[in-house]
Design a protein around this motif. Structure first.
Motif, mmCIF file in Angstrom:
data_model
loop_
_atom_site.group_PDB
_atom_site.id
_atom_site.type_symbol
_atom_site.label_atom_id
_atom_site.label_comp_id
_atom_site.label_asym_id
_atom_site.label_seq_id
_atom_site.Cartn_x
_atom_site.Cartn_y
_atom_site.Cartn_z
ATOM 1 N N GLN A 240 29.839 -42.054 79.717
ATOM 2 C CA GLN A 240 28.464 -41.517 79.761
ATOM 3 C C GLN A 240 28.279 -40.650 80.999
ATOM 4 O OE1 GLN A 240 26.313 -45.143 79.487
ATOM 5 N NE2 GLN A 240 26.107 -45.030 77.258
ATOM 6 N N PHE A 241 28.832 -41.145 82.142
ATOM 7 C CA PHE A 241 28.705 -40.408 83.396
ATOM 8 C C PHE A 241 29.408 -39.054 83.270
ATOM 9 C CE2 PHE A 241 30.445 -39.478 87.665
ATOM 10 C CZ PHE A 241 29.239 -39.304 88.312
ATOM 11 N N ARG A 242 30.628 -39.113 82.687
ATOM 12 C CA ARG A 242 31.413 -37.876 82.538
ATOM 13 C C ARG A 242 30.668 -36.871 81.657
ATOM 14 N NH1 ARG A 242 36.948 -39.299 80.112
ATOM 15 N NH2 ARG A 242 35.846 -38.805 78.209
ATOM 16 N N ASP A 243 30.081 -37.380 80.545
ATOM 17 C CA ASP A 243 29.378 -36.477 79.618
ATOM 18 C C ASP A 243 28.158 -35.855 80.293
ATOM 19 O OD1 ASP A 243 31.222 -37.077 77.780
ATOM 20 O OD2 ASP A 243 29.936 -38.340 76.520
ATOM 21 N N SER A 244 27.401 -36.704 81.049
ATOM 22 C CA SER A 244 26.176 -36.139 81.624
ATOM 23 C C SER A 244 26.513 -35.172 82.756
ATOM 24 C CB SER A 244 25.201 -37.216 82.072
ATOM 25 O OG SER A 244 25.815 -38.024 83.003
ATOM 26 N N LEU A 245 27.612 -35.444 83.471
ATOM 27 C CA LEU A 245 28.039 -34.516 84.517
ATOM 28 C C LEU A 245 28.441 -33.177 83.898
ATOM 29 C CD1 LEU A 245 28.398 -34.811 87.576
ATOM 30 C CD2 LEU A 245 30.823 -35.052 87.180
ATOM 31 N N ALA A 246 29.168 -33.258 82.784
ATOM 32 C CA ALA A 246 29.608 -32.014 82.130
ATOM 33 C C ALA A 246 28.399 -31.218 81.656
ATOM 34 C CB ALA A 246 30.524 -32.341 80.957
ATOM 35 N N ARG A 247 27.382 -31.932 81.118
ATOM 36 C CA ARG A 247 26.172 -31.236 80.642
ATOM 37 C C ARG A 247 25.448 -30.566 81.806
ATOM 38 N NH1 ARG A 247 25.314 -35.373 77.150
ATOM 39 N NH2 ARG A 247 23.976 -36.438 78.625
ATOM 40 N N ASP B 145 42.650 -53.034 76.318
ATOM 41 C CA ASP B 145 41.523 -52.137 76.044
ATOM 42 C C ASP B 145 40.590 -52.220 77.237
ATOM 43 O OD1 ASP B 145 42.023 -51.618 73.103
ATOM 44 O OD2 ASP B 145 42.044 -53.813 73.213
ATOM 45 N N ARG B 146 40.180 -51.067 77.702
ATOM 46 C CA ARG B 146 39.235 -51.045 78.825
ATOM 47 C C ARG B 146 37.930 -50.472 78.348
ATOM 48 N NH1 ARG B 146 39.849 -48.063 83.773
ATOM 49 N NH2 ARG B 146 41.087 -46.611 82.552
ATOM 50 N N ASP B 147 36.814 -51.149 78.660
ATOM 51 C CA ASP B 147 35.502 -50.617 78.265
ATOM 52 C C ASP B 147 35.146 -49.487 79.234
ATOM 53 O OD1 ASP B 147 32.933 -50.060 77.667
ATOM 54 O OD2 ASP B 147 32.285 -52.149 77.484
ATOM 55 N N ILE B 148 35.154 -48.244 78.729
ATOM 56 C CA ILE B 148 34.866 -47.100 79.614
ATOM 57 C C ILE B 148 33.533 -46.443 79.238
ATOM 58 C CG2 ILE B 148 37.272 -46.574 80.204
ATOM 59 C CD1 ILE B 148 37.008 -44.264 78.052
ATOM 60 N N THR B 149 32.645 -47.249 78.601
ATOM 61 C CA THR B 149 31.382 -46.674 78.123
ATOM 62 C C THR B 149 30.601 -45.986 79.237
ATOM 63 O OG1 THR B 149 31.329 -48.527 76.623
ATOM 64 C CG2 THR B 149 29.325 -47.210 76.753
ATOM 65 N N SER B 150 30.440 -46.698 80.382
ATOM 66 C CA SER B 150 29.596 -46.079 81.410
ATOM 67 C C SER B 150 30.313 -44.912 82.064
ATOM 68 C CB SER B 150 29.131 -47.109 82.440
ATOM 69 O OG SER B 150 30.235 -47.820 82.871
ATOM 70 N N LYS B 151 31.660 -45.030 82.208
ATOM 71 C CA LYS B 151 32.425 -43.917 82.790
ATOM 72 C C LYS B 151 32.280 -42.679 81.883
ATOM 73 C CE LYS B 151 37.222 -42.956 83.423
ATOM 74 N NZ LYS B 151 38.549 -43.492 83.229
#
Ligand code: ADP
Length: 339
Positions: free
Chosen positions: A86-93, A78-84
């Motif tokens: 969040q970054f992806r979501d804010s970039l998409a927004r 399992d890889r913690d991708i929380t910050s990745k």
């Protein structure tokens, strides 16, 4: 998903079911426990103990079976991708917001140009129609005269229809679709859309396209928006500085790196080095009524299509924007070079 995240010591986990990690709060696996299977790229969002920090994990797992073929457990990571994430979501927004803003901005600019452009064929239709009525009422007009005025009415109506069609094509939304596109046609279309503004500001456009030139692999609607943005910026720069030469040069050629290159240069005042560093930043503008999003979204569009957008400028000698984009191997032979 680590013992650290759930606050359980690793030693306490050995030999236990994975379900002790989550207790009864949330299921760890979305699969039917009766039919375990391997999985990859599975994303799940889980809360730590006591409804603590929420994290997103990307997991892959393989089902393990014992000698009798019975399911014996899962092995996975399992890889913690929380910050990745969040970054992806804010970039998409941000992209969505910028695309909407730019669309609104461009539509506003286009509408004023198109309204003027439409006015010309519409006024011609009215005049030819009035001429027809006068000829008919006079009683002595030759049928050929009336027919030619009616033909002129029809061709002006077709011209008005073309203008509307062009605008409709441009405002059509939908998923970006890159396909081999005639770059000469695209440049011509973009220039036609700003033609009114350029003519009324007395700005000449010089287009030079190499012959032959490859077709670019682009989404034509998005690429037209990029070209419009560069042309409007060049016109803004020239209009503000009132230089003696009022000229925009657009060129297009195949580059030895396999890409096709478009350059838009202007005879404006150019960009000082400290400004040049910032022009692609979202919301950076030096204009009283600027939004500062045109270049940042243009660069995102070009990059999304696998290309680059760069700017060079010698202050006092204008600015030059260069786009390089993937091209098709075959040439755009059915187009005639212009310039
Ligand atoms: P906006 O046009 O709303 O300011 P842009 O992102 O399109 O937003 O441009 C950002 C800034 O880049 C402009 O405010 C201007 O300072 C500079 N710029 C862009 N194109 C040119 C140009 N052709 N000549 C001089 N400056 C330019």
């Amino acid at each position: 998903m680590t013992s650290r995240f759930f606050g359980i010591a690793p030693a306490a986990l050995v030999g236990k079911s994975i379900n002790i990690l989550s207790g009864s709060r949330q299921p760890i696996f979305p699969f039917d426990p009766g039919s375990p299977r391997s999985y990859t790229n599975f994303e799940r969002t889980l809360a730590g103990p006591n409804n603590g920090k929420v994290s997103t994990f990307e997991s892959a797992g393989t089902a393990i079976y014992d000698e009798q073929g019975r399911f014996a457990g899962m092995r996975g990571i399992d890889r913690d991708i929380t910050s990745k994430r969040q970054f992806r979501d804010s970039l998409a927004r941000l992209r969505e917001e910028l695309a909407d803003n730019m669309q609104a901005n461009l539509v506003g600019q286009l509408l004023s140009g198109v309204a003027h452009e439409l006015n010309q064929p519409l006024s011609a239709i009215v005049s030819y129609n009035q001429a027809c009525i006068r000829l008919l009422e006079s009683g002595g007009a030759a049928p050929g005269e009336i027919a030619s005025a009616m033909r002129a009415t029809a061709s002006n109506a077709l011209l008005a229809g073309d203008i509307v069609k062009r605008l409709r094509r441009l405002s059509a939304r939908g998923a970006p679709q890159a396909h081999p596109t005639s770059i000469r046609g695209l440049i011509r279309n973009a220039i036609a859309l700003v033609d009114h503004r350029l003519r009324s500001a007395d700005i000449d456009v010089i287009v030079r396209t190499a012959a032959p030139v490859s077709r670019m692999i682009v989404d034509p609607v998005l690429m037209t928006q990029v070209m419009l943005n560069l042309l409007h910026n060049a016109a803004d720069a020239i209009s503000e500085a009132m230089p003696e030469t009022r000229q925009i040069r657009v060129s297009c050629e195949d580059h030895e790196n396999g890409k096709t290159r478009i350059t838009v240069s202007d005879s404006g005042p150019g960009i000082p080095p400290e400004t040049l560093k910032r022009i692609f930043e979202p919301h950076f503008t030096t204009k009283a009524h600027g939004t500062g999003i045109g270049l940042s979204i243009s660069r995102s569009i070009v990059e999304a299509m696998g290309g680059t957008l760069e700017c060079n400028s010698v202050p006092g000698k204008g600015a030059s924007f260069t786009i390089e984009l993937p091209a098709e191997k075959t040439h755009d032979d059915n187009e005639h070079p212009t310039g």
